[in-house]
Write a protein that holds these residues in place. Structure first.
Motif, short mmCIF file in Angstrom:
data_model
loop_
_atom_site.label_atom_id
_atom_site.label_comp_id
_atom_site.label_asym_id
_atom_site.label_seq_id
_atom_site.Cartn_x
_atom_site.Cartn_y
_atom_site.Cartn_z
N ILE A 36 48.75 34.04 20.76
CA ILE A 36 48.91 35.26 20.01
C ILE A 36 50.21 35.97 20.71
O ILE A 36 50.99 36.62 19.82
CB ILE A 36 47.62 36.20 19.84
CG1 ILE A 36 46.73 35.41 19.27
CG2 ILE A 36 47.92 37.42 19.21
CD1 ILE A 36 47.02 34.89 17.86
N ALA A 37 50.06 36.31 21.99
CA ALA A 37 51.39 37.10 22.51
C ALA A 37 52.56 36.35 22.27
O ALA A 37 53.82 37.02 22.07
CB ALA A 37 51.10 36.87 23.98
N GLU A 38 52.90 34.93 22.50
CA GLU A 38 53.94 34.28 21.98
C GLU A 38 54.26 34.41 20.42
O GLU A 38 55.56 34.76 20.29
CB GLU A 38 53.60 32.80 22.39
CG GLU A 38 54.92 31.94 21.98
CD GLU A 38 54.53 30.41 22.12
OE1 GLU A 38 55.30 29.74 21.68
OE2 GLU A 38 53.48 30.00 22.73
N ILE A 39 53.50 34.25 19.69
CA ILE A 39 53.91 34.52 18.23
C ILE A 39 54.39 35.69 17.89
O ILE A 39 55.11 35.97 17.03
CB ILE A 39 53.01 33.80 17.45
CG1 ILE A 39 51.69 34.69 17.23
CG2 ILE A 39 52.60 32.33 17.59
CD1 ILE A 39 50.85 34.38 16.04
N THR A 40 53.68 36.75 18.51
CA THR A 40 54.09 38.07 18.14
C THR A 40 54.96 38.86 19.19
O THR A 40 55.49 40.02 18.92
CB THR A 40 52.64 39.03 18.18
OG1 THR A 40 52.42 38.94 19.71
CG2 THR A 40 51.83 38.49 17.41
N MET A 41 55.27 38.09 20.03
CA MET A 41 56.41 38.43 21.09
C MET A 41 55.83 39.85 21.76
O MET A 41 56.73 40.76 22.09
CB MET A 41 57.91 38.63 20.36
CG MET A 41 58.32 37.24 19.99
SD MET A 41 60.17 37.10 19.60
CE MET A 41 60.50 38.68 18.43
N LYS A 42 54.62 40.01 21.98
CA LYS A 42 54.24 40.93 22.96
C LYS A 42 53.65 40.35 24.23
O LYS A 42 53.45 39.25 24.26
CB LYS A 42 52.85 41.68 21.95
CG LYS A 42 53.35 42.15 20.70
CD LYS A 42 54.23 43.29 20.55
CE LYS A 42 54.57 43.66 19.21
NZ LYS A 42 55.63 44.74 19.19
N SER A 43 53.03 41.34 25.10
CA SER A 43 52.47 40.92 26.18
C SER A 43 51.03 40.50 26.22
O SER A 43 50.31 40.76 25.10
CB SER A 43 52.73 41.95 27.39
OG SER A 43 51.72 43.01 27.11
N THR A 44 50.63 39.55 26.92
CA THR A 44 49.27 39.37 27.05
C THR A 44 48.19 40.52 27.23
O THR A 44 47.08 40.63 26.58
CB THR A 44 48.80 38.04 28.04
OG1 THR A 44 49.36 38.56 29.42
CG2 THR A 44 49.62 36.92 27.67
N LYS A 45 49.08 41.30 27.94
CA LYS A 45 48.03 42.82 28.16
C LYS A 45 47.88 43.38 26.91
O LYS A 45 46.87 44.12 26.67
CB LYS A 45 48.79 43.56 29.23
CG LYS A 45 47.89 44.86 29.60
CD LYS A 45 48.78 45.49 30.55
CE LYS A 45 47.98 46.70 31.13
NZ LYS A 45 48.76 47.42 32.21
N THR A 46 48.93 43.47 26.18
CA THR A 46 48.88 44.13 24.69
C THR A 46 48.02 43.28 23.73
O THR A 46 46.97 43.80 23.24
CB THR A 46 50.37 44.12 24.17
OG1 THR A 46 51.13 44.81 24.60
CG2 THR A 46 50.12 44.73 22.64
N VAL A 47 47.91 42.02 23.84
CA VAL A 47 46.79 41.15 23.25
C VAL A 47 45.50 41.45 23.38
O VAL A 47 44.50 41.82 22.53
CB VAL A 47 46.99 39.83 23.07
CG1 VAL A 47 46.33 39.01 22.49
CG2 VAL A 47 48.49 39.34 22.54
#
Length: 87
Positions: A36-47
């Motif tokens: 999910i972090a990869e596809i949204t280009m967000k950090s794992t912390k955000t996810v």
């Protein structure tokens, strides 16, 4: 058991030592968060914040998650995206 069969078997410690290292095998939930972090280009912390309900994804990220999982945004994030309208 005969001596030949016993010789070919592994000891308790050998079985343990042959298991993959933790870094070699990821937990399914970790893989999910990283994807999910990869596809949204967000950090794992955000996810993880999204999962905890501390934050909700922006509409673009939410739509990317919707596409990846095949589940409606209003179902994934019911409080923020009720009736398809983001706050």
């Amino acid at each position: 058991m005969d001596k030949m069969a016993e010789k070919d078997q592994l000891t308790f410690r050998q079985i343990y030592d042959n298991l993959p290292e933790r870094s070699a095998v990821k937990a399914p939930k970790t893989v999910f968060v990283e994807r999910i972090a990869e596809i949204t280009m967000k950090s794992t912390k955000t996810v993880r914040c999204w999962l905890a309900g501390v934050q909700t994804p922006d509409p673009l990220s939410a739509s990317m998650i919707e596409k990846e999982l095949g589940v409606s945004v209003s179902v994934l994030f019911p409080k923020k995206y009720q009736d398809g309208n983001a706050d």
